[in-house]
Design a protein around this motif. Structure first.
Motif, PDB file in Angstrom:
ATOM      1  N   SER A 128       0.838  -1.201   0.000  1.00 55.40           N
ATOM      2  CA  SER A 128       0.000   0.000   0.000  1.00 55.40           C
ATOM      3  C   SER A 128       0.875   1.255   0.000  1.00 55.40           C
ATOM      4  O   SER A 128       0.510   2.257  -0.585  1.00 55.40           O
ATOM      5  CB  SER A 128      -1.010  -0.022   1.143  1.00 55.40           C
ATOM      6  OG  SER A 128      -0.403   0.373   2.326  1.00 55.40           O
ATOM      7  N   ALA A 129       2.076   1.165   0.641  1.00 48.99           N
ATOM      8  CA  ALA A 129       2.966   2.324   0.630  1.00 48.99           C
ATOM      9  C   ALA A 129       3.451   2.602  -0.790  1.00 48.99           C
ATOM     10  O   ALA A 129       3.450   3.757  -1.250  1.00 48.99           O
ATOM     11  CB  ALA A 129       4.151   2.090   1.543  1.00 48.99           C
ATOM     12  N   LEU A 130       3.822   1.535  -1.502  1.00 51.30           N
ATOM     13  CA  LEU A 130       4.328   1.735  -2.860  1.00 51.30           C
ATOM     14  C   LEU A 130       3.236   2.237  -3.783  1.00 51.30           C
ATOM     15  O   LEU A 130       3.448   3.102  -4.635  1.00 51.30           O
ATOM     16  CB  LEU A 130       4.921   0.433  -3.401  1.00 51.30           C
ATOM     17  CG  LEU A 130       6.132  -0.057  -2.622  1.00 51.30           C
ATOM     18  CD1 LEU A 130       6.693  -1.329  -3.224  1.00 51.30           C
ATOM     19  CD2 LEU A 130       7.217   1.007  -2.564  1.00 51.30           C
TER      20      LEU A 130
ATOM     21  N   SER B 118       3.249   5.772  -5.845  1.00 50.60           N
ATOM     22  CA  SER B 118       3.040   5.983  -7.276  1.00 50.60           C
ATOM     23  C   SER B 118       1.802   6.843  -7.523  1.00 50.60           C
ATOM     24  O   SER B 118       1.776   7.647  -8.449  1.00 50.60           O
ATOM     25  CB  SER B 118       3.008   4.648  -8.024  1.00 50.60           C
ATOM     26  OG  SER B 118       1.708   4.261  -8.279  1.00 50.60           O
ATOM     27  N   GLU B 119       0.792   6.740  -6.644  1.00 53.13           N
ATOM     28  CA  GLU B 119      -0.375   7.629  -6.733  1.00 53.13           C
ATOM     29  C   GLU B 119       0.043   9.089  -6.598  1.00 53.13           C
ATOM     30  O   GLU B 119      -0.354   9.950  -7.366  1.00 53.13           O
ATOM     31  CB  GLU B 119      -1.351   7.317  -5.587  1.00 53.13           C
ATOM     32  CG  GLU B 119      -2.278   6.179  -5.848  1.00 53.13           C
ATOM     33  CD  GLU B 119      -3.275   6.513  -6.925  1.00 53.13           C
ATOM     34  OE1 GLU B 119      -4.183   7.313  -6.669  1.00 53.13           O
ATOM     35  OE2 GLU B 119      -3.131   5.971  -8.046  1.00 53.13           O
ATOM     36  N   GLN B 120       0.876   9.317  -5.579  1.00 55.12           N
ATOM     37  CA  GLN B 120       1.318  10.685  -5.297  1.00 55.12           C
ATOM     38  C   GLN B 120       2.073  11.251  -6.497  1.00 55.12           C
ATOM     39  O   GLN B 120       1.953  12.422  -6.815  1.00 55.12           O
ATOM     40  CB  GLN B 120       2.225  10.733  -4.063  1.00 55.12           C
ATOM     41  CG  GLN B 120       1.561  10.314  -2.780  1.00 55.12           C
ATOM     42  CD  GLN B 120       0.441  11.253  -2.377  1.00 55.12           C
ATOM     43  OE1 GLN B 120       0.419  12.411  -2.773  1.00 55.12           O
ATOM     44  NE2 GLN B 120      -0.499  10.763  -1.622  1.00 55.12           N
TER      45      GLN B 120
ATOM     46  N   GLY C 199       7.711   7.076   6.511  1.00 63.05           N
ATOM     47  CA  GLY C 199       7.589   7.101   7.966  1.00 63.05           C
ATOM     48  C   GLY C 199       6.633   6.045   8.503  1.00 63.05           C
ATOM     49  O   GLY C 199       6.699   5.664   9.662  1.00 63.05           O
ATOM     50  N   LEU C 200       5.717   5.570   7.646  1.00 64.72           N
ATOM     51  CA  LEU C 200       4.793   4.520   8.089  1.00 64.72           C
ATOM     52  C   LEU C 200       5.498   3.172   8.151  1.00 64.72           C
ATOM     53  O   LEU C 200       5.056   2.243   8.819  1.00 64.72           O
ATOM     54  CB  LEU C 200       3.611   4.418   7.114  1.00 64.72           C
ATOM     55  CG  LEU C 200       2.669   5.619   7.052  1.00 64.72           C
ATOM     56  CD1 LEU C 200       1.623   5.403   5.975  1.00 64.72           C
ATOM     57  CD2 LEU C 200       1.998   5.822   8.401  1.00 64.72           C
ATOM     58  N   LEU C 201       6.605   3.049   7.425  1.00 69.50           N
ATOM     59  CA  LEU C 201       7.274   1.752   7.334  1.00 69.50           C
ATOM     60  C   LEU C 201       8.511   1.643   8.217  1.00 69.50           C
ATOM     61  O   LEU C 201       8.781   0.587   8.778  1.00 69.50           O
ATOM     62  CB  LEU C 201       7.685   1.485   5.878  1.00 69.50           C
ATOM     63  CG  LEU C 201       6.528   1.404   4.873  1.00 69.50           C
ATOM     64  CD1 LEU C 201       7.052   1.405   3.459  1.00 69.50           C
ATOM     65  CD2 LEU C 201       5.717   0.148   5.114  1.00 69.50           C
ATOM     66  N   ILE C 202       9.272   2.707   8.295  1.00 67.01           N
ATOM     67  CA  ILE C 202      10.472   2.666   9.142  1.00 67.01           C
ATOM     68  C   ILE C 202      10.590   3.988   9.898  1.00 67.01           C
ATOM     69  O   ILE C 202       9.993   4.982   9.488  1.00 67.01           O
ATOM     70  CB  ILE C 202      11.775   2.445   8.310  1.00 67.01           C
ATOM     71  CG1 ILE C 202      11.852   3.460   7.161  1.00 67.01           C
ATOM     72  CG2 ILE C 202      11.894   1.053   7.798  1.00 67.01           C
ATOM     73  CD1 ILE C 202      13.186   3.387   6.430  1.00 67.01           C
ATOM     74  N   PRO C 203      11.368   4.001  10.998  1.00 64.67           N
ATOM     75  CA  PRO C 203      11.529   5.271  11.698  1.00 64.67           C
ATOM     76  C   PRO C 203      12.158   6.283  10.740  1.00 64.67           C
ATOM     77  O   PRO C 203      13.217   6.026  10.173  1.00 64.67           O
ATOM     78  CB  PRO C 203      12.498   4.935  12.837  1.00 64.67           C
ATOM     79  CG  PRO C 203      12.462   3.448  12.955  1.00 64.67           C
ATOM     80  CD  PRO C 203      12.129   2.912  11.610  1.00 64.67           C
TER      81      PRO C 203
END
Ligand code: ADP
Length: 760
Positions: free
Chosen positions: A190-192, A196-198, A217-221
């Motif tokens: 969903s992050a990827l 690509s949406e952005q 930031g949602l995936l790693i610090p």
């Protein structure tokens, strides 16, 4: 039988209790360290806590290791009388591998691992989880003891229970991993997708960078996150930071670092140069910097993780860094590699979208500029044309020889052609620039057609062809529309028809457009046809005949002159009139141009239809006009001569002013019937002069008639003159008839004016 106390296996009832207790406890255990803890606290205490231990197989060191080594601080220290560890090549271990049952180890044949314990009796049992030899359990006895079959069976049961406990742990672990892998994959996916949406959204680059930061930031610090771009110019590398969010070093936001060939690299430039992801920890940071001659700029991080990406003409990097206990892992690195690839793609895509937008705007501006330039040029050409045509007319009217008359007629006809061409270019560019609008007014269709054809009658007669027109009786005569543009369309088509016909006839036919299904009351769609018996147009050329600068092959021989602008302009005008144009033609048989146009029907009882003025040539009026006293404002010497001659030929008195200021001065001293005002003049232009005159008039009851005379023919120019307070408008080149009509109309509206000054 040894002493009770030294026996490792309790009585049956206690043993059953141990087994039941162990089974219950193990069902809630989800890791090996906890399992060991439970064994030590609840099970081994009952069978001899100091001489019992479990050993886990560790393939990386080829050893079976006790919890104290395998799990470190999470497990109690090792009991005192048990082996330190077992190597896989220990003969007793090997034997168990071949025959996985609890085995008594004789002290005499025991390996060091056993003898070092100082115990008198040893028993080693395999723990099999599923079908894997996972662990060993050692049972020892300080005092001499002989293990019975019951003991062996009991221990086999115990190790089987522990084996199934371990198997459970394995299952739970792999289940947990796959669940979290699944969650992680889902999160990553969903992050990827979001990245690509952005990249496709309409946001600016800055907004895009910010969104990317939030997503990472949602995936790693990623409290400290930056995006760098690097360009190489000659020897210099420029690293810029279009996005730099950092607790200590946010001052790098927007900065550009110029790194010459002699400068040390920055960590980022090294990263991009090396093309490989880079992960630093407190242990390797210094060494990485030293070995690679990196001068770290900014606050030194505890952990720095950067991944480069490559665009078409640029490269860049996505970097996260921490200044506290967060140490990035290989897993984080793999994630960031993924992200960076997408960030690179996103930036490249975004850049190409932006480039495309930019070049589109550029192209549109260029197109508009081109049209505006053409319009201006046409205006510039019309001004001297005004001089040529006007002076030629004056000469034609004067006493000249026949030969001079012939030559001047040729000058005049060439000038006419040139002027037509300029008008076409002007119309074309006005249409292209979206500046052409219809001037809607009431007119009479039959009168307009007759007058239009009368202009071309002579051409037809000269070529010996018949020019004929017919309007169906049901076609309404009183219409609202732009008669000048309608006349222009008909002129173009009829002129072409005459031009390309050497023999036969040219006919104009007008009927109601029956194809229009929705006939509204008060509206009329008319169908016009201009047919000829001329050379015709080959079928393959017909499609493009309305494209600009296209001439059909039929005339490429040079026998006919033209620019190929007439039909495109005609087609555009027809479109403006709410209709369409098409043609039927066959070579050597002739052509028929059809067009439709949309008008509203004019109720002739309501108002008097104005006499058409501009394109329609007027017969010189026979009535003698009164002698007017005209103040002419004109700066161009040729136009002055011409205008004065035209005005004086009308029998009018002319006074000259060369700019707006002079007009104001002259008006202060003397009254004039009318001011004929050029627009473009030095010092004070015509518009400003007119506004001045109207301002001064506010106090007295006087209205000075003013007619604008200008080569400007763009949309809105007429309105600009009227807005400045002028009463009328004529365009250059001056048509004597139109001038007279306009002057008379204006003077009729503003008569009688009280004399302000005594004429002297
Ligand atoms: P121009 O006549 O100035 O070249 P136009 O746009 O009016 O430009 O016409 C474009 C071309 O279409 C002409 O050059 C000619 O090849 C062809 N054409 C137009 N009208 C006719 C006609 N009535 N008969 C034959 N050919 C025609």
């Amino acid at each position: 039988m040894p002493q009770e106390s030294s026996s490792i296996v309790p009585d049956e009832a206690t043993f059953l209790k141990i087994v039941a207790d162990l089974s219950t406890r193990l069902s809630t255990v989800d890791n090996q360290a906890l399992l060991c803890q439970r064994l030590h606290e609840h099970t081994f205490t009952l069978v001899g806590s100091e001489t019992t231990e479990i050993y886990f197989y560790n393939p990386s060191v080829e050893q079976f290791r006790p919890p104290s080594i395998e799990f470190g601080h999470r497990c109690k220290t090792q009991p005192p009388h048990v082996p330190k560890l077992f190597r896989t090549d220990d003969p007793h271990v090997r034997a168990l591998k071949n025959n996985p049952v609890p085995t008594i180890v004789d002290n005499k044949t025991a390996s060091d691992a056993f003898t070092q314990t100082g115990n008198s009796a040893h028993l080693l049992a395999p723990v099999v989880a599923g079908d894997t030899f996972t662990a060993l359990i050692y049972f020892g006895s300080r005092a001499p003891y002989h293990f019975t079959n019951d003991d062996l069976n009991a221990i086999a049961s115990l190790s089987a229970i522990i084996g199934s406990g371990l198997k459970n742990i394995d299952t739970i672990k792999s289940l947990k991993t796959s669940v979290s892998e699944l969650e992680y994959t889902e999160q990553l996916r969903s992050a990827l997708y979001e990245i690509s949406e952005q990249a496709h959204s309409g946001q600016t680059m800055d907004e895009l960078y910010y969104s990317l930061h939030q997503i990472v930031g949602l995936l790693i610090p990623a409290k400290n996150f930056f995006i760098a771009l690097a360009e190489t110019n000659n020897d210099e590398t420029i690293v810029s930071f279009p996005y730099f969010s950092d607790v200590y070093d946010s001052r790098f936001q927007g900065k550009r670092l110029h790194l010459g060939p002699d400068d040390k690299r920055s960590l980022t430039s090294y990263l991009i140069e090396s093309g490989k992801p880079l992960l630093t920890t407190p242990e390797n940071f210094e060494q990485i910097c030293q070995t690679n001659e990196i001068a770290y700029i900014g606050t030194q991080p505890t952990s720095w993780l950067g991944v480069p990406f490559y665009l078409e003409h640029m490269s860049g990097a996505v970097v996260v860094q921490s200044y506290d206990e967060i140490i990035y892992s290989e897993k984080d690195k793999n994630l960031l590699i993924y992200v960076a690839r997408h960030v690179g793609d996103a930036l490249a895509r975004k850049k190409s979208i932006d480039d495309l937008r930019q070049s589109k705007t550029k192209a549109e501006t260029a197109e508009k500029n081109k049209s505006a330039f053409l319009a201006n040029m046409s205006h510039e050409i019309r001004t001297p044309m005004n001089g040529i045509i006007g002076i030629t007319d004056l000469l034609l009217d004067s006493e000249i020889t026949d030969k001079q008359y012939t030559y001047l007629t040729m000058v005049r006809s060439s000038a006419d052609r040139l002027l037509n061409l300029v008008n076409d270019i002007l119309d074309f560019s006005k249409i292209e620039a979206g500046k052409l609008e219809l001037q809607i007014e009431p007119f009479k269709l039959r009168e307009t057609l007759t007058e239009t054809l009368s202009i071309l009658e002579l051409n037809a007669v000269k070529k010996g062809i018949l020019l004929d027109a017919h309007i169906n009786t049901d076609v309404p005569d009183h219409l609202n529309g732009d008669p000048n543009r309608l006349c222009q369309v008909l002129l173009n088509l009829v002129q072409n028809a005459i031009k390309f016909t050497d023999d036969g006839e040219v006919r104009v036919h007008i009927e109601c457009n029956r194809q229009l299904l929705l006939e509204q009351e008060g509206h009329s769609s008319l169908h016009f046809m201009v047919s000829d018996t001329g050379i015709g147009i080959p079928e393959d050329q017909q499609e493009h005949i309305f494209d600009a600068f296209k001439q059909a092959d039929n005339i490429k021989t040079g026998a006919y002159e033209g620019t190929g602008l007439g039909l495109p302009v005609t087609a555009q005008l027809v479109e403006l009139m709410g209709g369409r144009i098409w043609l039927e033609s066959s070579p050597q048989r002739g052509s028929c141009f059809h067009f439709t146009a949309y008008f509203t029907i004019f109720d002739s009882n309501d108002a008097e239809i104005k006499k058409q003025t501009s394109l329609l040539k007027k017969r010189p009026s026979s009535s003698t006009t009164p002698s007017y006293n005209i103040l002419l404002a004109e700066d161009d010497p040729i136009n002055q001569t011409l205008a004065i001659a035209i005005l004086e030929r009308e029998g009018w008195q002319v006074t000259l002013a060369v700019n707006g200021l002079e007009v104001l001065e002259k008006l202060k001293k003397k009254s004039y019937d009318l001011v004929l005002m050029d627009i473009q003049m030095p010092e004070m232009d015509g518009l400003e002069a007119a506004r001045n005159i109207r301002e001064q008039e506010q106090d007295n009851n006087w209205h000075q008639p003013i007619v604008a005379m200008t080569a400007y023919a763009l949309k809105g120019d007429r309105q600009k003159c009227l807005d400045a307070g002028m009463d009328g408008y004529i365009s250059k080149p001056i048509d004597t008839d139109l001038l007279r009509i306009e002057v008379e109309t204006v003077l009729k509206q503003h008569q009688p004016q009280p004399e302000r000054f005594q004429h002297n």
